[in-house]
Design a protein around this motif. Structure first.
Motif, PDB file in Angstrom:
ATOM      1  N   ALA A  76       0.833  -1.208   0.000  1.00  0.00           N
ATOM      2  CA  ALA A  76       0.000   0.000   0.000  1.00  0.00           C
ATOM      3  C   ALA A  76       0.863   1.252   0.000  1.00  0.00           C
ATOM      4  O   ALA A  76       0.489   2.274  -0.587  1.00  0.00           O
ATOM      5  CB  ALA A  76      -0.905  -0.014   1.225  1.00  0.00           C
ATOM      6  N   ILE A 224      -1.562   9.377  -6.715  1.00  0.00           N
ATOM      7  CA  ILE A 224      -1.355   8.331  -5.696  1.00  0.00           C
ATOM      8  C   ILE A 224      -0.422   8.894  -4.628  1.00  0.00           C
ATOM      9  O   ILE A 224      -0.010  10.052  -4.674  1.00  0.00           O
ATOM     10  CB  ILE A 224      -0.764   7.056  -6.342  1.00  0.00           C
ATOM     11  N   SER A 225      -0.073   8.028  -3.715  1.00  0.00           N
ATOM     12  CA  SER A 225       0.688   8.446  -2.530  1.00  0.00           C
ATOM     13  C   SER A 225       1.962   9.206  -2.862  1.00  0.00           C
ATOM     14  O   SER A 225       2.467   9.176  -3.979  1.00  0.00           O
ATOM     15  CB  SER A 225       1.063   7.205  -1.741  1.00  0.00           C
ATOM     16  N   SER A 446      -4.687   0.487  -7.175  1.00  0.00           N
ATOM     17  CA  SER A 446      -5.940   0.344  -6.425  1.00  0.00           C
ATOM     18  C   SER A 446      -5.944  -0.967  -5.646  1.00  0.00           C
ATOM     19  O   SER A 446      -6.390  -1.015  -4.502  1.00  0.00           O
ATOM     20  CB  SER A 446      -7.140   0.494  -7.354  1.00  0.00           C
ATOM     21  N   SER A 449      -3.786  -0.440  -2.615  1.00  0.00           N
ATOM     22  CA  SER A 449      -4.383   0.366  -1.551  1.00  0.00           C
ATOM     23  C   SER A 449      -5.527  -0.388  -0.888  1.00  0.00           C
ATOM     24  O   SER A 449      -5.770  -0.221   0.304  1.00  0.00           O
ATOM     25  CB  SER A 449      -4.842   1.720  -2.084  1.00  0.00           C
TER      26      SER A 449
END
Lengths: 557, 423
Positions: A76, A224-225, A446, A449
């Motif tokens: 993640a 995203i992150s 996805s 996560s």
């Protein structure tokens, strides 16, 4: 409950109010009745302890399968897989000579110079033309050689020497991932020279071909992150907004989409349409080429006497253009969601609606006022096409494939945008393979996560049961993710997408396990409410009787 | 004796006439009653039995449909009778005979006098009793019994075997007692809990008959082994009949795990509709243990009056088993009049009889409001079943109090007729 009264009653020593007054102590119980009472209390306790307790422990134990929490969190956080997109570009030169090698090298240099997105890089390889390729060449082929018909090749550049016309010039074939580059032989750089117009031209050409893809991937990574953000090239605000708009228009990714083609008509005609042939001719080839990314199911319906919603303004006649017009603001209310049978979802996966509206011949042609258009796209929902028939007389009772052709063309374009295909380049296979890469990356993100969320749920809610199939799904997700990531690194995008899809499906299955959510909103305090109302009344007499007995035994002892 | 026999014949004739008359004059009545939730539960319904018989006669496993939850040995029996849809007379006669046999067994139990005088205990009011014919009449003309018979519920058969087991135990007939108890347990599972108190009753009866007390441990062991062997034989016969052991899950599994939540007069269905899924197994265990836990305590405490324990346990079954019907209540209410000598000591007879009457009329009305009229909801019917269970538990608790008070009167004769107080 009657039994409880029985036990306690047995303690009723033969005492009366009058008797108590005369002699304060009731006469002692007989030994027999004492033991009877103790035995019966003991029998109730035996049932509770030897049968009740094991049943309680067995039936309320929460089974929690082991999950690889560390690994899930790492996925993640993006620590395991840094997505890279090495694109293989085959160059087919007329003669495989040292010159061609040199050209490749210089072009590669030039490409690397202009590329500012390290995760996405293009790798040129000299290809053997399929016709001239023979076994011996294949055997000696090293890493820099590739078969030009390999499916992992993103683009094939064919170098074609010509004598006439402006050189170098290029032509992208619309239905195959092939770029034809025409050059004059003198533009091949010699061994000694460091730059050449052909190399620069090729590098520029490739860079612009993949510019949109790079932008899309960069946009994806930036959303995203933060772990990925470092190496992402900055996008201009305009490109960013443009991509944002595209992604809001496109449907959310699903492994299966359901396409519904509906014919609406305000009167009794047309009551038939040759939709099967039309779909086979115009839509099926498109769906075929999308099949690597998603599956599609299709159904059709005809709805007669379909009226507009009463709140929507009726079309007005415009004298100038001799047409009935709809105002742009009213388009959002054109689809009468309350009365037209457009089911939100049939089967699995989201439904995409395509509506052909045939206006009554008294209201034909019906156009959009502002731009005289007759079709529009409804983001994440579908498309509408108003089919104005040419004939002056009555509306025909059946629509032929030819009459449906314009609607079908509109729908294929709308499907392409709804599906999230990029606007450029002009070659459809290239656009699809770009989408493949984007989808693979976004699915990996996805699924990762989702894994992270599952790990969080597992840690934060110790009271929920976690069945074994969740653990199995999690393991499968990780395996698929790993494979997807490896294939991505190798530049084998179709396989990467396949594994990313599998990973996503497994991750969703693990996260949305039905038996897990049952107790999510069930805090421990509620257990008191479950146990007490029934067990409290039963337990009180049992405990009291036992305590009383113990006390009397102690007194005697 | 001849007068007694005449009386009995007259009574049985009248009871049979009433049943056959109801069957013939109201041909729609059996169907109607067979569909009532108060009479037919998923484990005793005649309609489900017919489904099972149909599948059985067509060589399909009767449990495949998921409808039939009754014992497999009923199938060959009922497949011998002509189809009740065309020729109901045989079935009607069969059920009438079952009721008459039950009444006969009940009369035998009452004749034995074990209700008031046992080996170790004699009630000071033992003269206060009704004749066995009156008690049999109370069973035969009890509207609950009649309704069970007309609905052709298989709990009539269970009641027959329970009463026969009691009769045989009170006359000291070992083998027939063991067989009847095994059949009752085989048909309905929970009568297995009646075995210990009835074994005690058999021991008392044998001691009185032969004037010598048999050795306790060998007596218990031989009879328990015989009981186990009889049940094992019945189960193996069932397995041989259906060709597999699947029937265990479909019959006893259903009674234990309550998958069918059809409303009935008991307390379980509503509770398990509302229960959180994760606590379902736990509360199934709690409910079953609760129902079963009365047996050892009562048997130990009232070991001098085993027949009373058995009678009280049938009352417990009528309240606390998963699929009770009015047939279970009919059995209990027919056994209670044997303890006529306890009636003067009971304190809440009016309350109990009023609540039983009240629920007998309001229960069907509220069920109609809920299911057919739609102007009520499940709570209406559940409230009535709560009151019904309350009425039965008042009788149960009150009779227990009376029995203990009776024992106390023997123990301390000076306290007779005086008020007691817990200290």
């Amino acid at each position: 409950m009657a039994a409880e009264s029985e036990q306690t009653f047995s303690e009723t020593s033969p005492a009366l109010q009058n008797a108590v007054k005369s002699s304060n102590q009731p006469p002692p119980e007989t030994k027999e009745s004492l033991w009877l009472r103790r035995l019966s209390i003991l029998s109730f306790w035996a049932v509770v302890v030897f049968l009740g307790l094991p049943i309680w422990l067995k039936t309320t134990a929460i089974y929690r399968a082991e999950l690889p929490l560390q690994e899930m969190t790492e996925w993640a956080e993006g620590k395991v897989c840094k997505p890279v997109f090495p694109l293989r570009i085959a160059v087919e030169a007329p003669d495989v000579s040292a010159d061609a090698h040199h050209l490749l090298r210089t072009t590669q240099h030039a490409l690397d110079d202009i590329n500012d997105f390290s995760a996405h890089h293009l790798r040129l390889m000299l290809a053997d033309p399929p016709l001239t390729a023979n076994a011996s060449q294949q055997v000696v082929s090293d890493g820099t050689r590739i078969q030009s018909d390999d499916e992992d090749v993103a683009l094939l550049i064919r170098l074609i020497p010509v004598e006439t016309g402006t050189t170098p010039r290029s032509h992208l074939q619309p239905f195959s991932p092939t770029l034809d580059v025409y050059y004059s032989p003198n533009q091949i750089p010699s061994q000694s020279s460091t730059g050449s117009t052909l190399a620069t031209f090729l590098a520029q050409e490739l860079h612009s071909l993949f510019a949109e893809e790079q932008a899309q991937l960069a946009h994806l990574l930036s959303t995203i992150s933060g772990a990925h953000a470092a190496k992402v090239k900055a996008l201009s605000p305009e490109t960013s907004a443009q991509l944002e708009r595209q992604s809001t228009r496109a449907l959310k990714y699903a492994p299966t989409y359901h396409l519904t083609f509906s014919l609406f008509s305000p009167s009794y005609a047309p009551s038939a349409w040759d939709i099967e042939t039309a779909l086979r001719t115009y839509i099926s080839p498109l769906l075929e080429s999308f099949s690597g990314i998603s599956n599609f199911t299709v159904d059709t319906q005809v709805q007669l006497y379909a009226t507009f919603a009463p709140s929507v303004r009726q079309p007005e006649y415009d004298e100038e253009t001799k047409a009935w017009t709809l105002r742009k603001e009213d388009l959002s209310g054109f689809v009468n969601a309350a009365e037209w049978p457009l089911s939100p979802s049939i089967g699995k996966g989201p439904t995409v609606n395509f509506i052909v509206y045939v206006p009554d011949h008294t209201q034909s042609p019906l156009l959009v006022n502002e731009n005289a258009g007759n079709s529009w796209l409804i983001p994440q929902w579908g498309g509408v096409h108003i089919l104005n028939l040419q004939s002056e007389s009555d509306t025909p009772s059946a629509l032929t494939t030819e009459m449906l052709a314009p609607a079908m063309h509109t729908f294929s374009n709308q499907l392409i945008s709804l599906f999230g295909l990029p606007q450029s380049p002009a070659s459809l296979p290239l656009r699809i393979s770009t989408l493949e890469r984007v989808r693979a990356a976004s699915l990996i993100f996805s699924a990762s996560s989702t894994l992270g969320a599952l790990a969080q749920v597992y840690k934060k809610l110790p009271s929920i049961p976690v069945p074994d199939n969740v653990a199995q799904s999690t393991h499968r997700t990780i395996v698929h993710l790993q494979q997807a990531c490896d294939f991505l690194r190798d530049g084998r995008f179709p396989s990467a997408l396949e594994h990313a899809r599998a990973a996503e499906v497994e991750a969703e299955k693990a996260f949305f396990e039905r038996s897990m959510v049952g107790q999510v909103y069930f805090p421990d305090e509620h257990k008191v409410a479950v146990y007490l109302p029934l067990l409290g009344p039963v337990a009180v007499p049992l405990v009291m009787a036992a305590l009383k007995e113990l006390k009397s035994i102690l007194k005697r002892g | 004796m001849t007068i007694d026999t005449q009386q009995k014949l007259l009574l049985f004739g009248a009871a049979a006439a009433v049943r056959l008359l109801l069957f013939t004059v109201f041909p729609a009545l059996p169907e109607l009653l067979a569909g009532r939730v108060e009479v037919s539960t998923p484990v005793t319904s005649f309609k489900r039995l017919q489904e099972g018989v149909f599948l059985y006669t067509h060589n399909v496993s009767p449990y495949d449909g998921g409808v039939y939850h009754q014992a497999p040995l009923l199938l060959p029996l009922f497949s011998l009778l002509p189809n009740p849809a065309y020729a109901p007379l045989a079935t009607n006669l069969f059920y009438t005979a079952v009721d008459l046999l039950s009444a006969n067994a009940l009369a035998h139990v009452a004749d034995s006098g074990f209700a008031s005088v046992t080996r170790l205990f004699a009630s000071p009011r033992k003269e206060l009793r009704w004749s066995s014919a009156a008690i049999a009449a109370g069973f035969l003309f009890n509207p609950f019994t009649v309704a069970t018979c007309i609905a052709r519920s298989t709990s009539a058969l269970t009641n027959l075997f329970v009463l026969t087991a009691m009769a045989k135990a009170s006359h000291g007939a070992s083998i027939t007692f063991v067989l009847a108890a095994a059949f009752a347990s085989y048909l309905a599972m929970h009568p297995i809990l009646l075995f210990p108190p009835l074994l005690l009753l058999l021991y008392d009866a044998r001691t009185l008959k032969t004037k010598t007390a048999p050795d306790v441990s060998s007596f218990v062991i031989t009879h328990s082994l015989g009981f186990a062997a009889a049940i094992a034989a019945l189960l193996s016969a069932s397995a041989a009949l259906t060709g597999s052991w699947d029937f265990l899950a479909a019959t006893y599994g259903v009674r234990l795990l309550l998958p069918d939540l059809t409303p009935n007069v008991g307390l379980w269905w509503y509770f398990f509709i509302e229960m959180f899924d994760s606590f379902r197994e736990f509360f199934l265990g709690v409910f079953w243990l609760h129902a079963a836990s009365y047996m050892p305590g009562l048997t130990i405490r009232l070991n001098k009056q085993p027949l009373f324990v058995a009678c009280t346990l049938t009352g417990v079954f009528a309240i606390f088993t998963p699929y009770p019907s009015i047939a279970d209540a009919a059995l209990y209410l027919s056994l209670v009049p044997m303890f006529r000598h306890l009636f003067p000591l009971m304190r809440y007879t009016f309350l109990a009889s009023a609540s039983i009457l009240y629920t007998s009329f309001l229960g069907p009305a509220f069920y109609h409001l809920w299911v057919y009229a739609g102007s009520g909801n499940a709570n209406f019917f559940y409230a009535i079943t709560l009151v019904w269970s309350l009425g039965l538990s008042i009788i149960l608790g009150d009779s227990l109090y009376a029995a203990l008070r009776d024992e106390l009167d023997v123990e301390r004769p000076e306290l007779q007729g005086k008020e007691v107080r817990r200290i």
